[in-house]
Write an enzyme that holds these catalytic residues in place. Structure first.
Site, short mmCIF file in Angstrom:
data_model
loop_
_atom_site.label_atom_id
_atom_site.label_comp_id
_atom_site.label_asym_id
_atom_site.label_seq_id
_atom_site.Cartn_x
_atom_site.Cartn_y
_atom_site.Cartn_z
N GLY A 49 -0.91 2.34 -1.23
CA GLY A 49 0.23 3.23 -1.46
C GLY A 49 -0.10 4.65 -1.07
N ASN A 50 0.78 5.58 -1.42
CA ASN A 50 0.51 6.99 -1.14
C ASN A 50 1.03 7.85 -2.29
OD1 ASN A 50 3.34 7.88 -0.50
ND2 ASN A 50 3.09 6.26 1.01
N ARG A 51 0.82 9.15 -2.18
CA ARG A 51 1.06 10.03 -3.32
C ARG A 51 2.46 10.62 -3.36
NH1 ARG A 51 -4.31 11.70 -4.93
NH2 ARG A 51 -3.41 13.41 -6.09
N SER A 52 3.37 10.15 -2.53
CA SER A 52 4.70 10.75 -2.51
C SER A 52 5.44 10.50 -3.83
CB SER A 52 5.52 10.16 -1.35
OG SER A 52 6.83 10.64 -1.42
N ALA B 29 7.53 8.76 2.53
CA ALA B 29 6.20 8.59 3.13
C ALA B 29 6.04 7.09 3.40
CB ALA B 29 5.13 9.08 2.16
#
Ligand code: CTP
Length: 412
Positions: A209-212, A276
Site C-alpha cells: 500500500g501507500n501513505r495517501s 495514489a
C-alpha cells in the site's frame, strides 16, 4: 465583524430532527442563524426547540411581526439560505416561485447562495417532476445536494436520506466562502475524482500500500459539489466519511480503480486523478497466508506493472473536450520531474507537490505548483487542501468546452 447570517429553512419531513444538529454546528461556529420552519415541519420538531437552539424568534407565516416585513427582510439580509430537509413539495414550490409561507417568501427574496438538502422516499426523489424541479433549481445556481443512500423512514432503504448534518455543514461553509460564485461555475458538469491509495494484495492478510490519506481528493469532491458539479468520487481505502451530495464508488486495487474511473469518465467533463495508484502489484496472489519457515530466507516478491490510468484516460478521452488532471508526488527535483511527467502522461494539468514522511500525506495542508500543458505554472502557497482544490477548479473551468448549462439569475 458581524456574524454571517444564515437562514435555516426546515420543511416537513422526518429528517427535520437532524436539522437540529446542523443548527448547532452553524451557531457554534459563529453564524447567526434564523430558523424558518414550514407549518408541516413543526409536526416533527416544535418551534420552542428551534428558538432555544438558535436564540432567535421562530415563525412560519408572513402574518407575525408584520411591522418588520419579515417575508422580505429575512431573505434580503441573509448571507446563505440552507433548506434541510427539503421535501419534494418544497423543491416544487421553490422551482415554481410559489410563495405561500415565510420560507417560500424568503427563497424568493434571497439574493445570496441557496443550498437545498433534499430528503424523501426514493420514489418521490426519482419522479420526473422532482428531477425536473431539481434541474431547474440547479440551472438557476442553487446547490441541490444529492440525497444519501440508506435506511429511510420505516423498513425501506434507497436514495433519499438526508446526508449527515456535518457534511451539510461543510457544504454550507464552502458555499459561504465562495459567496455569489457558489453553485455556478461547475453547474451542469460531471466531474470524476479518484482519492486515496490502492492496496495490492499479497495474501489474504497482507497488501502493498501507500501513505495517501485521500484528504486532497475529498477536498476536491467537496469543493466541486459546492460549485454545483455532479461529483463521482472513486475512493480507495480512505476510511473517510462520504462527502454530502457526492456519489462514492469504493475500490481496493489499481485494476478496480481503473475500471471504476473509465466507467465514470464516459460522460465526465473533467477527471481528476488525486489517488495514489500503485505502479506494481504482486505477480502472484497467495490464496493462503504466506508462512515463515524455520531456517529459510523469505522468497522474494515478484511484481508486475499495473495499468497507468492517468496516461490511459489522457490518451483516449471519452469526450474530446474532457479535461484531465493528474497529481505528481515527488521527493526530489520536484519541478523538473513534474514537467517531464506532464508530458509523459499527456494530461492537461498536473498538480506537483513534494512529499515526505511528514509532508502532505495525512495532513490538512498542502503546497503545490499546478503545471499546465500550455506551459502556464500556478504556484499554490502552503494552506488548506480545500484552497488547492479550489485553485484546481479555477484552472479547470476555463478549459471546459461549452455544454454546462449554467444560467444567471436568482439562486433560489
Ligand atoms: N497514476 C495512475 N496510474 C498509475 C500510477 C499513477 O493513474 N498506475 C496517476 C496518479 O493518480 C497521479 C499520477 O498518475 O495522478 C502521478 O502519479 P505518480 O505516482 O507521481 O507517478 P508515476 O506514474 O508513478 O511516476 P513515477 O513512479 O515515475 O514517479
Amino acid at each position: 465583524m458581524d456574524k454571517p447570517k444564515v437562514v435555516l429553512g426546515v420543511s416537513g419531513g422526518i429528517a427535520a430532527y437532524k436539522a437540529c444538529e446542523l443548527l448547532r454546528r452553524l451557531t457554534e461556529s459563529g453564524h447567526d442563524v434564523r430558523v424558518v420552519p414550514t407549518e408541516a415541519a413543526l409536526h416533527f420538531v416544535g418551534a420552542a426547540t428551534w428558538s432555544a437552539l438558535s436564540g432567535n424568534p421562530v415563525s412560519t407565516g408572513v402574518w407575525t411581526d408584520v411591522h418588520e416585513v419579515p417575508h422580505v427582510r429575512i431573505g434580503q439580509h441573509a448571507d446563505l439560505v440552507v433548506v434541510a430537509p427539503a421535501t419534494a413539495d418544497m423543491l416544487a414550490k421553490a422551482a415554481h416561485g410559489i410563495a405561500d409561507d415565510l420560507l417560500t417568501n424568503t427563497l424568493l427574496t434571497a439574493r445570496c447562495p441557496v443550498v437545498f438538502a433534499p430528503a424523501m422516499h426514493t420514489e418521490m426523489w426519482e419522479h420526473p417532476a422532482t428531477q425536473e424541479n431539481v434541474a431547474t433549481l440547479r440551472r438557476r445556481g442553487a446547490v441541490v445536494v444529492e440525497p444519501a443512500v440508506g435506511r429511510l423512514t420505516g423498513a425501506d432503504t434507497g436514495k433519499g436520506r438526508l446526508p449527515d448534518p456535518d457534511e451539510i455543514f461543510e457544504i454550507c461553509r464552502r458555499v459561504l466562502a465562495r459567496g455569489a460564485a457558489a453553485g455556478r461555475d461547475l453547474a451542469g458538469r460531471h466531474v470524476v475524482i479518484s482519492a486515496g491509495g490502492t492496496r495490492e494484495p499479497l495474501d489474504p492478510v497482507r497488501y502493498l500500500g501507500n501513505r495517501s490519506s485521500g484528504k486532497q481528493g475529498y477536498a476536491l469532491a467537496r469543493t466541486a459539489a459546492a460549485r454545483g458539479a455532479r461529483v463521482t468520487l472513486i475512493e480507495a481505502n480512505t476510511g473517510l466519511p462520504d462527502p454530502a451530495g457526492v456519489d462514492v464508488v469504493r475500490v481496493g486495487t489499481a485494476v478496480q480503480l481503473r475500471e471504476a474511473v473509465l466507467k465514470a469518465a464516459a460522460d465526465a467533463d473533467a477527471v481528476v486523478m488525486a489517488a495514489a495508484v500503485a505502479d506494481f502489484r504482486p505477480a502472484v496472489y497467495a490464496e493462503g497466508k504466506i508462512k515463515k519457515k524455520d531456517g529459510q530466507e523469505p522468497a522474494p516478491v515478484a511484481l508486475v506493472r499495473n495499468p497507468d490510468v492517468l496516461a490511459e484516460i489522457s490518451a483516449e478521452r471519452a469526450r474530446p473536450e474532457q479535461v484531465v488532471v493528474g497529481f505528481a508526488a515527488e521527493t526530489d527535483d520536484v519541478l523538473a520531474n513534474g514537467r517531464d511527467k506532464l508530458r509523459r502522461k499527456g494530461c492537461d494539468l498536473l498538480v506537483v507537490n513534494e512529499v515526505g514522511e511528514r509532508k502532505t500525506f495525512g495532513s490538512e495542508e498542502n503546497e503545490a505548483v499546478v503545471l499546465a500543458a500550455d506551459g502556464a505554472e500556478t504556484p499554490v502557497p502552503y494552506g488548506p487542501k480545500e484552497a488547492l482544490a479550489d485553485t484546481v477548479w479555477d484552472l479547470v473551468v476555463p478549459r471546459l468546452g461549452a455544454s454546462g448549462d449554467t444560467d444567471s439569475g436568482n439562486s433560489g
